[in-house]
Design a protein around this motif. Structure first.
Motif, PDB file in Angstrom:
ATOM      1  N   ARG A  13       1.967   3.137  -8.295  1.00 42.73           N
ATOM      2  CA  ARG A  13       0.575   2.812  -8.029  1.00 42.73           C
ATOM      3  C   ARG A  13       0.122   1.646  -8.905  1.00 42.73           C
ATOM      4  O   ARG A  13       0.279   1.666 -10.121  1.00 42.73           O
ATOM      5  CB  ARG A  13      -0.320   4.020  -8.286  1.00 42.73           C
TER       6      ARG A  13
ATOM      7  N   SER B   9      -3.177  -1.112  -9.706  1.00 50.99           N
ATOM      8  CA  SER B   9      -4.628  -1.157  -9.584  1.00 50.99           C
ATOM      9  C   SER B   9      -5.042  -2.013  -8.387  1.00 50.99           C
ATOM     10  O   SER B   9      -4.374  -2.979  -8.021  1.00 50.99           O
ATOM     11  CB  SER B   9      -5.251  -1.727 -10.864  1.00 50.99           C
ATOM     12  N   ARG B  10      -6.177  -1.655  -7.787  1.00 56.04           N
ATOM     13  CA  ARG B  10      -6.668  -2.343  -6.602  1.00 56.04           C
ATOM     14  C   ARG B  10      -6.939  -3.816  -6.875  1.00 56.04           C
ATOM     15  O   ARG B  10      -6.669  -4.682  -6.039  1.00 56.04           O
ATOM     16  CB  ARG B  10      -7.943  -1.641  -6.105  1.00 56.04           C
ATOM     17  N   SER B  11      -7.456  -4.145  -8.064  1.00 54.28           N
ATOM     18  CA  SER B  11      -7.777  -5.540  -8.369  1.00 54.28           C
ATOM     19  C   SER B  11      -6.520  -6.406  -8.395  1.00 54.28           C
ATOM     20  O   SER B  11      -6.523  -7.544  -7.917  1.00 54.28           O
ATOM     21  CB  SER B  11      -8.504  -5.632  -9.722  1.00 54.28           C
TER      22      SER B  11
ATOM     23  N   LYS C  17      -3.720  -5.731  -6.741  1.00 56.83           N
ATOM     24  CA  LYS C  17      -3.262  -5.830  -5.358  1.00 56.83           C
ATOM     25  C   LYS C  17      -4.072  -6.867  -4.587  1.00 56.83           C
ATOM     26  O   LYS C  17      -3.519  -7.640  -3.802  1.00 56.83           O
ATOM     27  CB  LYS C  17      -3.391  -4.466  -4.657  1.00 56.83           C
ATOM     28  N   ASP C  18      -5.391  -6.884  -4.818  1.00 60.13           N
ATOM     29  CA  ASP C  18      -6.246  -7.851  -4.126  1.00 60.13           C
ATOM     30  C   ASP C  18      -5.884  -9.274  -4.521  1.00 60.13           C
ATOM     31  O   ASP C  18      -5.869 -10.186  -3.682  1.00 60.13           O
ATOM     32  CB  ASP C  18      -7.719  -7.580  -4.444  1.00 60.13           C
TER      33      ASP C  18
ATOM     34  N   ASP D   4       0.806  -1.220   0.000  1.00 61.10           N
ATOM     35  CA  ASP D   4       0.000   0.000   0.000  1.00 61.10           C
ATOM     36  C   ASP D   4       0.838   1.268   0.000  1.00 61.10           C
ATOM     37  O   ASP D   4       0.329   2.349  -0.278  1.00 61.10           O
ATOM     38  CB  ASP D   4      -0.940   0.012   1.205  1.00 61.10           C
TER      39      ASP D   4
END
Length: 256
Positions: free
Chosen positions: A113, A115-117, A119-120, A108
């Motif tokens: 940066r 993407s959130r997907s 990282k998930d 985090d």
């Protein structure tokens, strides 16, 4: 001994207490009966475990104090959720939770940066990897992880790569006593590989070098020899090789 003392977040690691397995079990029993002092003793008695895990993550661009505090959060979560009925050592249960907290923090706070997907997905991979490692006593392969998560190997690789820390192009990667070679010196620009104009200009610049300069540049950057190897071959000092190489490169840059 005092020379091995390490101060981290105001804590002298020489003074950290290490608990035995019997002491741990006794403290967990007291904590489950509501003894807050037992909980504090468990936290302080496992701080060296946090430090040992941080060795895997401690890079020169990371603040060790920050990582230590994050690791302690994982330790506290593990203490609060551990149950003696699990029939496993506390360290076996605790290590994945500490590592998970540190990895999430690094993920985090990455300067690039992602993407959130992605990282998930990476988080799910790491969580599953830790669970299977504890269960089977060995790390699962990438193929096993991809199959269980129903993703392909490329998606798995991309997700895990997103957690890696960026490296500066000016990171020194080699120094044999002469000029330092940086990472950007070794990066190939394939887009311009077939640029005829540049190729002709470089060849013309090299043709204007002296015979010795031409030979040293060829041996250094085409053959890949070190300055010391060339110096021994030509029976001159490494410092002379360094000066000749530097002069030759300056001539090439000037013509380009």
């Amino acid at each position: 001994m005092s020379k091995y003392k390490v101060d981290i977040t105001g804590l002298n690691t020489n003074n950290i207490k290490v608990l035995t397995q019997e002491q741990m079990q006794d403290l967990f029993k007291k904590m489950q009966q509501g003894d807050l002092n037992a909980r504090n003793d468990l936290i302080h008695g496992n701080l060296k475990l946090v430090l040992s895990i941080l060795k895997r993550f401690n890079k020169k661009d990371e603040n060790l104090d920050d990582l230590f505090q994050i690791g302690c959060i994982g330790l506290i979560k593990a203490i609060d959720n551990f149950d003696l009925s699990y029939q496993v050592k506390f360290s076996t249960y605790c290590v994945p939770m500490i590592m998970g907290e540190v990895r999430r923090y690094l993920r985090d706070n990455n300067s690039i940066r992602v993407s959130r997907s992605i990282k998930d997905t990476a988080y799910r991979i790491l969580k599953l990897k830790d669970e299977l490692t504890i269960k089977n006593g060995k790390e699962p392969t990438d193929d096993e992880l991809a199959k269980i998560l129903e993703i392909d190997n490329i998606e798995l690789a991309v997700a895990l790569d997103s957690l890696k820390q960026p490296v500066s192009l000016f990171e020194p990667i080699y120094n044999d006593g002469g000029d330092t070679i940086y990472l950007f010196d070794q990066i190939e620009d394939k887009k311009n590989n077939n640029d005829l104009d540049i190729s002709l200009a470089v060849n013309k610049a090299i043709e204007n070098l002296t015979e010795r300069e031409h030979y040293i540049i060829d041996q250094r950057f085409i053959i890949g020899k070190t300055q010391m190897e060339i110096a021994e071959e030509l029976e001159i000092s490494q410092a002379q090789i360094s000066r000749i190489e530097k002069t030759a490169l300056q001539k090439i840059r000037k013509q380009l």
